[in-house]
Design a protein around this motif. Structure first.
Motif, mmCIF file in Angstrom:
data_model
loop_
_atom_site.group_PDB
_atom_site.id
_atom_site.type_symbol
_atom_site.label_atom_id
_atom_site.label_comp_id
_atom_site.label_asym_id
_atom_site.label_seq_id
_atom_site.Cartn_x
_atom_site.Cartn_y
_atom_site.Cartn_z
ATOM 1 N N UNK A 78 25.823 -12.522 22.995
ATOM 2 C CA UNK A 78 25.603 -11.200 23.589
ATOM 3 C C UNK A 78 25.398 -11.320 25.092
ATOM 4 N N UNK A 79 25.675 -10.235 25.797
ATOM 5 C CA UNK A 79 25.444 -10.169 27.234
ATOM 6 C C UNK A 79 24.079 -9.548 27.520
ATOM 7 N N UNK A 80 23.583 -9.789 28.709
ATOM 8 C CA UNK A 80 22.251 -9.299 29.099
ATOM 9 C C UNK A 80 22.240 -7.781 29.280
ATOM 10 N N UNK A 85 17.582 -13.803 23.925
ATOM 11 C CA UNK A 85 18.168 -12.714 23.119
ATOM 12 C C UNK A 85 17.103 -12.172 22.182
ATOM 13 N N UNK A 86 16.802 -10.902 22.217
ATOM 14 C CA UNK A 86 15.764 -10.321 21.341
ATOM 15 C C UNK A 86 16.298 -9.852 19.992
ATOM 16 N N UNK A 87 17.612 -9.952 19.749
ATOM 17 C CA UNK A 87 18.189 -9.447 18.505
ATOM 18 C C UNK A 87 17.948 -10.430 17.367
ATOM 19 N N UNK A 88 18.104 -9.931 16.122
ATOM 20 C CA UNK A 88 17.975 -10.774 14.926
ATOM 21 C C UNK A 88 19.351 -11.355 14.600
ATOM 22 N N UNK A 89 19.381 -12.585 14.127
ATOM 23 C CA UNK A 89 20.658 -13.283 13.855
ATOM 24 C C UNK A 89 21.473 -12.530 12.803
ATOM 25 N N UNK A 118 16.896 -14.341 9.312
ATOM 26 C CA UNK A 118 15.974 -13.387 9.927
ATOM 27 C C UNK A 118 15.404 -13.894 11.251
ATOM 28 N N UNK A 119 15.872 -15.009 11.758
ATOM 29 C CA UNK A 119 15.382 -15.544 13.031
ATOM 30 C C UNK A 119 16.089 -14.858 14.190
ATOM 31 N N UNK A 120 15.498 -14.987 15.420
ATOM 32 C CA UNK A 120 16.176 -14.416 16.586
ATOM 33 C C UNK A 120 17.550 -15.052 16.771
ATOM 34 N N UNK A 121 18.442 -14.302 17.361
ATOM 35 C CA UNK A 121 19.832 -14.752 17.541
ATOM 36 C C UNK A 121 19.829 -16.081 18.274
ATOM 37 N N UNK A 122 20.604 -17.055 17.754
ATOM 38 C CA UNK A 122 20.545 -18.421 18.276
ATOM 39 C C UNK A 122 21.945 -19.029 18.266
ATOM 40 N N UNK A 123 22.004 -20.174 18.894
ATOM 41 C CA UNK A 123 23.241 -20.950 18.908
ATOM 42 C C UNK A 123 23.307 -21.863 17.687
ATOM 43 N N UNK A 124 24.518 -22.289 17.295
ATOM 44 C CA UNK A 124 24.685 -23.257 16.224
ATOM 45 C C UNK A 124 24.500 -22.654 14.843
ATOM 46 N N UNK A 125 24.407 -23.550 13.860
ATOM 47 C CA UNK A 125 24.284 -23.119 12.471
ATOM 48 C C UNK A 125 22.871 -22.658 12.161
ATOM 49 N N UNK A 126 22.797 -21.782 11.178
ATOM 50 C CA UNK A 126 21.496 -21.299 10.744
ATOM 51 C C UNK A 126 20.841 -22.346 9.839
#
Length: 438
Positions: free
Chosen positions: A15-17, A29-33, A45-53
């Motif tokens: 996502x963009x800022x 990023x404040x969104x949920x994955x 249910x974790x905050x949006x992140x890089x890589x695999x869950x």
């Protein structure tokens, strides 16, 4: 403060800022994955992140068993764990009563039954053996031959499923016999209509009285020719009768005249008949050869003879190999025998191909130049050994060939100062009378 939006990507990389006049350095990023986890049942249910869950953290405290309940995985059971493998036979209900060869499984649908059984083909033509149980539509490969709706023709399709003709009409040719020639109508099928009055296009074989001349003619043309002959015959017989008398026309043309052929014998037919009578008077059979005409006739072409004279030893070796191959296949148990010749030039290969035709042997060339060779195959009952080989024919021609003429000499005049014999300038050319093919 400014009105410019930040276009940098957040820490998730997705996502963009989009913040106005952003002064942050890390852009979290404040969104949920919200992605599906490996169990395919729950979402991250974790905050949006890089890589695999991460793996699903939910756990079941119930026992996980296979379908039959023999294999068990005891709790705690992580979410997404597959049922355990079971080596027992499958206990699910099946459509057939055949023995089950597959093991217990977690899929709802069992694999198809492969037990070999007997089943009828789709057209009920024959009972097929060794057919897997799960196969239903079996074709025997034969013609359907079921009667169509027209009641005259049978289905010509290969053994098929369902109705032969659903919304179609039969287009097969009509098999009803014509009134005059007894040939089939051949018009498109018309079960409820009379046959159309068209000319018959069936080809008939005509021959002369002796049977030597043979010709194919359309039935309509042949019938018109026969009508013309019959009319001439009637006219010639009516000339002797008085006018006004009642005459039965059926007696004017005899059965022999009705069955007579429509072709006339020519001069060659008369010559063959004359020769047959001479042979019958002199008691000469058809298979006899009193003047050795058939045996003297050469089976070998002039070009083949000319090529063989250039290399007589090569031709002799080829014929020996062919005769040996033919005798071996005719006396042995095998129906075919082959021999491969070494690579050779085009002229030698042509000699082998021509000789193979005379011996009744199959010959095929393989590979590319300069390694192109010939393989011959003798077939039992088809390959033969001719009575006279090409080598013997050439040797016989060389023995019977007349010697070259002797040059003529004349004695010179003593007064000319030239003593001895002087050879004449003109020498008669040598003509090979035995090299001309009949």
């Amino acid at each position: 403060m400014c009105d410019k939006r930040c276009n940098k990507k957040r820490s998730c990389g997705r996502h963009k800022c989009n913040e106005i006049c952003c002064v942050d350095k890390e852009h979290k990023c404040p969104l949920v994955c919200g992605r599906k986890l490996n169990c395919s049942l729950h979402r991250c249910e974790e905050p949006c992140h890089r890589g695999n869950c991460q793996t699903c953290w939910q756990t079941s405290f119930d026992e996980l068993t296979c379908y039959c309940g023999e294999s068990v995985i005891y709790p705690p059971v992580p979410c997404g764990t597959q049922p355990p493998e079971c080596k027992n036979s499958c206990t699910r209900p099946h459509e057939c009563d055949h023995p089950v060869y597959h093991t217990c499984h977690s899929e709802e649908k069992c694999p198809p039954c492969t037990y070999l059984t007997q089943k009828w083909c789709m057209g009920k033509h024959e009972l097929r053996n060794n057919i897997p149980c799960h196969l239903t539509d079996i074709s025997c490969g034969l013609r359907c031959n079921q009667m169509l709706k027209c009641g005259m023709h049978k289905c010509k399709r290969i053994c098929h499923k369902g109705v032969c003709l659903i919304d179609e009409e039969c287009k097969q040719p009509c098999t009803s016999l014509r009134l005059y020639c007894n040939h089939p109508c051949m018009a498109p099928c018309h079960p409820s209509l009379p046959c159309p009055t068209t000319s018959c296009n069936t080809k008939v074989d005509l021959q002369c009285e002796c049977g030597r001349r043979k010709e194919s003619m359309i039935c309509s043309e042949a019938s018109s020719t026969y009508q013309r002959i019959a009319a001439i015959s009637i006219a010639t017989k009516l000339t002797d009768m008085q006018l006004g008398d009642s005459v039965e026309i059926s007696r004017l043309i005899t059965k022999k005249e009705m069955k007579q052929t429509r072709l006339q014998c020519n001069e060659e037919c008369f010559a063959l008949e004359r020769n047959r009578r001479f042979a019958e008077a002199l008691h000469i059979r058809d298979n006899s050869d009193p003047f050795n005409i058939r045996s003297s006739g050469s089976k070998y072409s002039d070009n083949l003879k000319e090529d063989a004279r250039k290399d007589l030893k090569f031709v002799s070796d080829i014929e020996k190999e062919m005769r040996t191959l033919v005798e071996a296949v005719n006396k042995g148990k095998h129906s075919k025998r082959s021999h491969c010749y070494p690579p050779m030039n085009r002229d030698h290969r042509r000699i082998i191909h021509e000789l193979a035709q005379i011996y009744g042997i199959e010959s095929v060339s393989y590979d590319n130049e300069p390694k192109r060779n010939v393989v011959i195959t003798a077939v039992k009952g088809k390959s033969i050994c001719p009575s006279n080989t090409l080598t013997s024919v050439l040797e016989r021609e060389m023995q019977t060939r007349p010697p070259p003429p002797i040059p003529h000499y004349r004695q010179t005049d003593k007064n000319n100062g030239n003593s001895g014999l002087q050879k004449t300038l003109k020498v008669e050319p040598v003509i090979d009378y035995f090299d001309v093919q009949d």
